[in-house]
Enzyme design. Sequence first.
Site, short mmCIF file in Angstrom:
data_model
loop_
_atom_site.label_atom_id
_atom_site.label_comp_id
_atom_site.label_asym_id
_atom_site.label_seq_id
_atom_site.Cartn_x
_atom_site.Cartn_y
_atom_site.Cartn_z
N HIS A 315 0.86 -1.19 0.00
CA HIS A 315 0.00 0.00 0.00
C HIS A 315 0.89 1.23 0.00
CE1 HIS A 315 -3.16 2.82 1.13
NE2 HIS A 315 -4.01 1.90 0.77
N ASP A 373 -7.97 -5.31 -0.04
CA ASP A 373 -8.45 -6.18 -1.13
C ASP A 373 -8.08 -7.64 -0.95
OD1 ASP A 373 -7.63 -3.38 -3.01
OD2 ASP A 373 -9.66 -4.18 -2.80
C1 SDX Z 1 -6.24 0.06 -2.88
O1 SDX Z 1 -4.50 4.57 -2.03
C2 SDX Z 1 -5.41 3.93 -1.41
O2 SDX Z 1 -5.80 4.27 -0.32
C3 SDX Z 1 -5.98 2.75 -2.16
C4 SDX Z 1 -6.99 1.91 -1.38
C5 SDX Z 1 -8.27 2.67 -1.13
O3 SDX Z 1 -9.00 2.29 -0.19
O4 SDX Z 1 -8.58 3.58 -1.92
O5 SDX Z 1 -6.43 1.52 -0.14
C6 SDX Z 1 -7.38 0.68 -2.17
O6 SDX Z 1 -6.00 0.41 -3.99
C7 SDX Z 1 -5.36 -0.93 -2.15
C8 SDX Z 1 -4.17 -1.43 -3.03
C9 SDX Z 1 -4.67 -2.53 -3.93
N1 SDX Z 1 -3.60 -2.89 -4.91
C10 SDX Z 1 -2.97 -4.06 -4.84
O7 SDX Z 1 -3.12 -4.88 -3.93
C11 SDX Z 1 -2.01 -4.30 -6.00
C12 SDX Z 1 -0.68 -4.86 -5.48
N2 SDX Z 1 0.02 -3.77 -4.76
C13 SDX Z 1 0.83 -2.88 -5.48
O8 SDX Z 1 0.91 -2.90 -6.82
C14 SDX Z 1 1.42 -1.73 -4.71
O9 SDX Z 1 1.75 -2.18 -3.45
C15 SDX Z 1 0.56 -0.50 -4.62
C16 SDX Z 1 0.13 -0.04 -5.96
C17 SDX Z 1 -0.63 -0.74 -3.76
C18 SDX Z 1 1.41 0.59 -3.95
O10 SDX Z 1 2.43 0.89 -4.83
P1 SDX Z 1 3.55 2.00 -4.48
O11 SDX Z 1 3.22 2.71 -3.23
O12 SDX Z 1 3.78 2.80 -5.72
O13 SDX Z 1 4.78 1.12 -4.13
P2 SDX Z 1 5.87 0.69 -5.16
O14 SDX Z 1 5.22 0.11 -6.38
O15 SDX Z 1 6.84 1.79 -5.33
O16 SDX Z 1 6.57 -0.53 -4.36
C19 SDX Z 1 7.62 -0.29 -3.44
C20 SDX Z 1 8.44 -1.58 -3.48
C21 SDX Z 1 8.88 -1.93 -4.90
O17 SDX Z 1 10.05 -2.74 -4.77
P3 SDX Z 1 11.53 -1.96 -4.93
O18 SDX Z 1 11.51 -1.28 -6.28
O19 SDX Z 1 11.63 -1.03 -3.77
O20 SDX Z 1 12.52 -3.11 -4.88
O21 SDX Z 1 7.63 -2.69 -3.06
C22 SDX Z 1 7.44 -3.60 -4.14
C23 SDX Z 1 7.79 -2.85 -5.41
O22 SDX Z 1 8.24 -3.74 -6.41
N3 SDX Z 1 6.03 -3.99 -4.12
C24 SDX Z 1 5.59 -5.23 -4.35
C25 SDX Z 1 4.21 -5.17 -4.17
N4 SDX Z 1 3.84 -3.92 -3.85
C26 SDX Z 1 4.98 -3.18 -3.82
N5 SDX Z 1 6.25 -6.35 -4.69
C27 SDX Z 1 5.48 -7.46 -4.85
N6 SDX Z 1 4.12 -7.48 -4.67
C28 SDX Z 1 3.47 -6.35 -4.34
N7 SDX Z 1 2.14 -6.36 -4.19
#
Ligand code: SDX
Length: 438
Positions: A315, A373
């Site tokens: 998140h 989710d």
């Molecule tokens: C919702 O914003 C809100 O409040 C949203 C929400 C709401 O109520 O409105 O809470 C609802 O959207 C919840 C999120 C649902 N999405 C998912 O579950 C999809 C999977 N999660 C991600 O794609 C990700 O975690 C996000 C999109 C939720 C957040 O992305 P960020 O903040 O841009 O984080 P990032 O992509 O920069 O990740 C930071 C690191 C990265 O690794 P490094 O480059 O530092 O090595 O964490 C890793 C990412 O690769 N990472 C993951 C991951 N999420 C982040 N690696 C594997 N699996 C994941 N799910």
Amino acid sequence: MSKAATANAPQSYTLVDNTTGKKIELPVLDGTQGPQVLDIRKLYNDTGAFTFDPGFTSTASCESAITYIDGDQGILQHRGYNIEDLAVQSDFMEVSYLLLNGELPSVEQKKTFVNAITRHTMVHEQIQFLFRGFRRDAHPMAVLCGVVGALSAFYHDSLDIQDPQQRMISAHRLIAKIPTIAAMAYKYSIGQPFVYPKNDLKYAENFLHMCFAVPCEEYAVNPVTARALDRIFILHADHEQNASTSTVRLAGSSGANPFACIAAGIASLWGPAHGGANEAVIKMLQEIGDKKRIPEFIKRAKDKNDGFRLMGFGHRVYKNYDPRATVMRQTCHEVLNELGIKDEPLLDMAMELERIALEDDYFVERKLYPNVDFYSGIILRAMGFPTALFTVLFALARTVCWFAQWKEMIEDPNQRIGRPRQLYVGAKPRAYTPLHKR
Ligand code: SDX
């Protein structure tokens, strides 16, 4: 907004141009809780430079009094009330009133509000013909987005966004009609007749009835399912300035009507990185198929060369457990038990996946925890909803907040059209080359 009120907190920051030594004072503003903000509204004027924050990781886009999140502590509050208290002690109509008006309703206020919503649950009879323009196998989010956007073609008497009375009617219409439209999208996708709302049913009960009743027999709403669905609506109701809410605010800043703005919010929520994740979690669990394959998928999630991510994990704000996920997991167990579902392989898989991930340094170091989710789809599936409808239910619940946030923006006397700038990295000025010379 108060100036920096706390004694030891910075009152301002000084920006120094290291070339000329010119100093710029940046005032600091305090909210009632949470991080301070640096007021950079004069920055471009004073420096000729923009700030650069593409994902808005360090940017407050507005003032708001609706929801507060502390991502490190895993705290979520609506108008000061903890989500855990609201989810267990309140109901969705009461939380909707709270989000819209800032205070919990009295008995009389709640009765009036619920009555107003109940009496707006029907849609204009012409709206049913809109559905015929869609293929039966259209994704319900595509249908929801189209039909909600089309509401502005039906309700001309509530499009003057400067009229508080018309704003209130639009709020009641959207909150009341979104379940009806969502249920119609579901019925249309399975080729069953639309079911009208019933005024003697509560909000979640009515939605279940419109989704699962058929003309051939009486439909009895399961009170356990209805209560759990009402709680799921509460857990999805608002979440500060997330992507879809920011979309609604930006669309609304131009003066667009609330129906069009909320259709824009639905479009943004659909993405798998946002509200579409609940559907993606179930697909992921089904793709994993067997607990023995979990390590293979954990490995893929950690592999930068593999586009796979653990859906329902991570998140932007929470670097601790998403408090909604905790309540959702508890509700998941309750609903499955109450429905007599003893063996739900997807739940076993989800819990094992969570256990393994939270022991893995990659997830621990990046503070990746289950979000709202991760478990929601398992409950919705147990209730009988198809996977494609999960994000529609998220949008249904989020509509009240999209409206509340839009209303807060419209009622802000300092509100201006949102118009971000950019870091231009394109071609430098060049002369036009006629076609015959290219
Ligand atoms: C919702 O914003 C809100 O409040 C949203 C929400 C709401 O109520 O409105 O809470 C609802 O959207 C919840 C999120 C649902 N999405 C998912 O579950 C999809 C999977 N999660 C991600 O794609 C990700 O975690 C996000 C999109 C939720 C957040 O992305 P960020 O903040 O841009 O984080 P990032 O992509 O920069 O990740 C930071 C690191 C990265 O690794 P490094 O480059 O530092 O090595 O964490 C890793 C990412 O690769 N990472 C993951 C991951 N999420 C982040 N690696 C594997 N699996 C994941 N799910």
